[in-house]
Design a protein around this motif. Structure first.
Motif, mmCIF file in Angstrom:
data_model
loop_
_atom_site.group_PDB
_atom_site.id
_atom_site.type_symbol
_atom_site.label_atom_id
_atom_site.label_comp_id
_atom_site.label_asym_id
_atom_site.label_seq_id
_atom_site.Cartn_x
_atom_site.Cartn_y
_atom_site.Cartn_z
ATOM 1 N N ALA A 92 0.866 -1.188 0.000
ATOM 2 C CA ALA A 92 0.000 0.000 0.000
ATOM 3 C C ALA A 92 0.897 1.231 0.000
ATOM 4 O O ALA A 92 1.870 1.296 0.754
ATOM 5 C CB ALA A 92 -0.911 -0.005 1.221
ATOM 6 N N ARG A 93 0.547 2.238 -0.813
ATOM 7 C CA ARG A 93 1.402 3.414 -0.946
ATOM 8 C C ARG A 93 0.571 4.688 -0.902
ATOM 9 O O ARG A 93 -0.582 4.725 -1.333
ATOM 10 C CB ARG A 93 2.199 3.371 -2.247
ATOM 11 N N MET A 94 1.213 5.737 -0.407
ATOM 12 C CA MET A 94 0.633 7.083 -0.405
ATOM 13 C C MET A 94 1.719 8.035 -0.912
ATOM 14 O O MET A 94 2.796 8.131 -0.321
ATOM 15 C CB MET A 94 0.188 7.476 1.002
ATOM 16 N N CYS A 95 1.428 8.696 -2.013
ATOM 17 C CA CYS A 95 2.399 9.614 -2.622
ATOM 18 C C CYS A 95 1.816 11.019 -2.652
ATOM 19 O O CYS A 95 0.727 11.232 -3.219
ATOM 20 C CB CYS A 95 2.758 9.173 -4.038
ATOM 21 N N LYS A 117 -3.303 -2.708 5.520
ATOM 22 C CA LYS A 117 -3.657 -1.431 6.140
ATOM 23 C C LYS A 117 -3.512 -0.320 5.092
ATOM 24 O O LYS A 117 -2.590 0.504 5.149
ATOM 25 C CB LYS A 117 -2.746 -1.130 7.323
ATOM 26 N N PRO A 118 -4.379 -0.285 4.097
ATOM 27 C CA PRO A 118 -4.250 0.732 3.040
ATOM 28 C C PRO A 118 -4.427 2.140 3.612
ATOM 29 O O PRO A 118 -5.107 2.349 4.617
ATOM 30 C CB PRO A 118 -5.373 0.376 2.078
ATOM 31 N N PHE A 119 -3.787 3.090 2.924
ATOM 32 C CA PHE A 119 -3.894 4.492 3.333
ATOM 33 C C PHE A 119 -5.254 5.055 2.911
ATOM 34 O O PHE A 119 -5.825 4.655 1.884
ATOM 35 C CB PHE A 119 -2.788 5.323 2.682
ATOM 36 N N GLY A 120 -5.765 5.986 3.697
ATOM 37 C CA GLY A 120 -7.044 6.608 3.378
ATOM 38 C C GLY A 120 -6.976 8.114 3.504
ATOM 39 O O GLY A 120 -5.907 8.723 3.657
ATOM 40 N N SER A 121 -8.142 8.740 3.490
ATOM 41 C CA SER A 121 -8.224 10.200 3.539
ATOM 42 C C SER A 121 -7.679 10.748 4.849
ATOM 43 O O SER A 121 -7.106 11.844 4.895
ATOM 44 C CB SER A 121 -9.674 10.653 3.336
#
Length: 390
Positions: A92-95, A117-121
């Motif tokens: 899971a990634r947040m860029c 545990k994916p990233f969210g808002s």
């Protein structure tokens, strides 16, 4: 990236704040992304380069929009290693883009953790306060590196300019020492000999009879030799002065100065024939004075090299306009040389003197931001081209 005074978080701090398994902070130069900070640390991080506009991280750097990915699997092998990804595994990634001054995107914050545990808002909101300060920090570091690079380049050019000036002074000192002072010393010797002969004749007892024709001729020969040496010293002094500064360049401009240069260099039947070709349609009035002086010196050095070392039958000096550039050329049909060897080796004379020909030309080109191209083949002559954008 260090945390400085505690106000700018590094990759390790961000990983803890964002509950991420790892964080990469990328810096952008507008073309490529490189790793500015990483946690966990990896010895190969400095080798990773991602093109702006390609891949997830590159697209964020291009369009300035954050991206959340529940399951990503980068194709770049080194990138996967930095993320700790095994084959066939996802992450899971947040860029997020890092804005610098005037909203310029100067980097990307990339956090990753398990796909479970994916990233969210909420994670985007938690990371948002840090992007502005990280971007300003990256931009400040980039500007600082640019300033240092320009300062280093300025220092290098100043050093080269001083070296060129000192080489010019050494050349003139050698010319004066080997030419003018030698001629003056010889002239002094002949004048002393003539004075001694005349003094002997004057002191002679008049009853001994008038001086012989041979005695008068001996004194006259010494005076003739002294006069010739005086003329030689005068000519050599004028040559040294013209080498130091060209009054023709000041009064009549670059073309007239080059014409004078060719006439001076062409003196003597043993040397090569020298032609000057100037494009009659070329407008040369807009060449700045400092650039014209540099081009004149380059032409002077190139012509001197061709006359003294090339053993050429013909040398052609040229000046023309190509688009928005002035092109100075010097071509000969002489011995030629290997340009790579000549550039990397400044050969020393037995007395330690240095040849500064090509290096001096290169330094003058660098000072006026002109490009230099040298084409030479042993036995087939040399062509030197200097292109000065205006």
């Amino acid at each position: 990236m260090t945390t400085g005074a505690g106000t700018v978080p590094g990759a390790e701090d961000l990983a803890r704040l964002l509950d991420a398994d790892g964080v990469l902070l990328f810096a952008s130069d507008g073309q490529d992304l490189t790793v500015a900070d990483i946690w966990p640390a990896h010895p190969a991080a400095a080798a990773l380069s991602l093109p702006v506009g390609f891949g997830v991280t590159g697209l964020v750097a291009r369009n300035g929009k954050p991206v959340l990915l529940d399951a990503d699997s980068p194709r770049n092998v080194l990138h996967r290693q930095l993320l700790g990804l095994e084959p066939q595994r996802t992450v899971a990634r947040m860029c997020l883009p890092l804005p610098g001054l005037e909203d310029r995107i100067v980097g990307v914050l990339a956090a990753h953790r398990s796909p479970r545990k994916p990233f969210g808002s909420d994670d985007l909101a938690a990371a948002a306060p840090y992007t502005a300060v990280l971007g300003l920090r990256l931009h400040a570091e980039q500007l600082w590196r640019t300033v240092n690079r320009h300062r280093t380049e300025r220092d290098r050019l100043i050093k080269q300019a001083i070296s060129a000036q000192e080489a010019e002074r050494r050349r003139i000192a050698f010319d004066l020492h080997d030419g003018v002072t030698t001629a003056l010393a010889s002239m002094s010797f002949h004048l002393s000999a003539a004075d001694l002969t005349v003094s002997e004749l004057a002191a002679r007892d008049l009853l001994a009879g008038p001086p012989s024709h041979q005695e008068f001729e001996r004194a006259r020969a010494e005076l003739v030799s002294a006069a010739k040496l005086a003329d030689l010293a005068y000519d050599q002094t004028r040559a040294a002065i013209s080498g130091l500064h060209s009054l023709v360049l000041d009064d009549l401009g670059l073309v007239a100065a080059m014409e004078s240069l060719v006439q001076t260099a062409a003196g003597g039947d043993d040397g090569p024939s020298i032609d000057l070709l100037v494009d009659p349609e070329a407008a040369l009035d807009d060449i700045p004075d400092h650039a014209a002086a540099a081009l004149y010196r380059i032409a002077q050095e190139a012509l001197a090299n061709a006359v003294k070392h090339a053993e050429a039958d013909r040398v052609v000096l040229s000046l023309r306009r190509v688009g928005d550039s002035i092109v100075l050329g010097c071509a000969d049909d002489g011995l030629g040389f290997d340009p790579a060897e000549r550039r990397t080796a400044r050969a020393g004379d037995a007395d330690g003197a240095q040849h500064f020909g090509l290096s001096s030309i290169a330094e003058r080109c660098a000072l006026i931001e002109a490009s230099l191209r040298i084409e030479s083949v042993p036995g087939r002559g040399t062509t030197l081209l200097v292109e000065l954008p205006l």
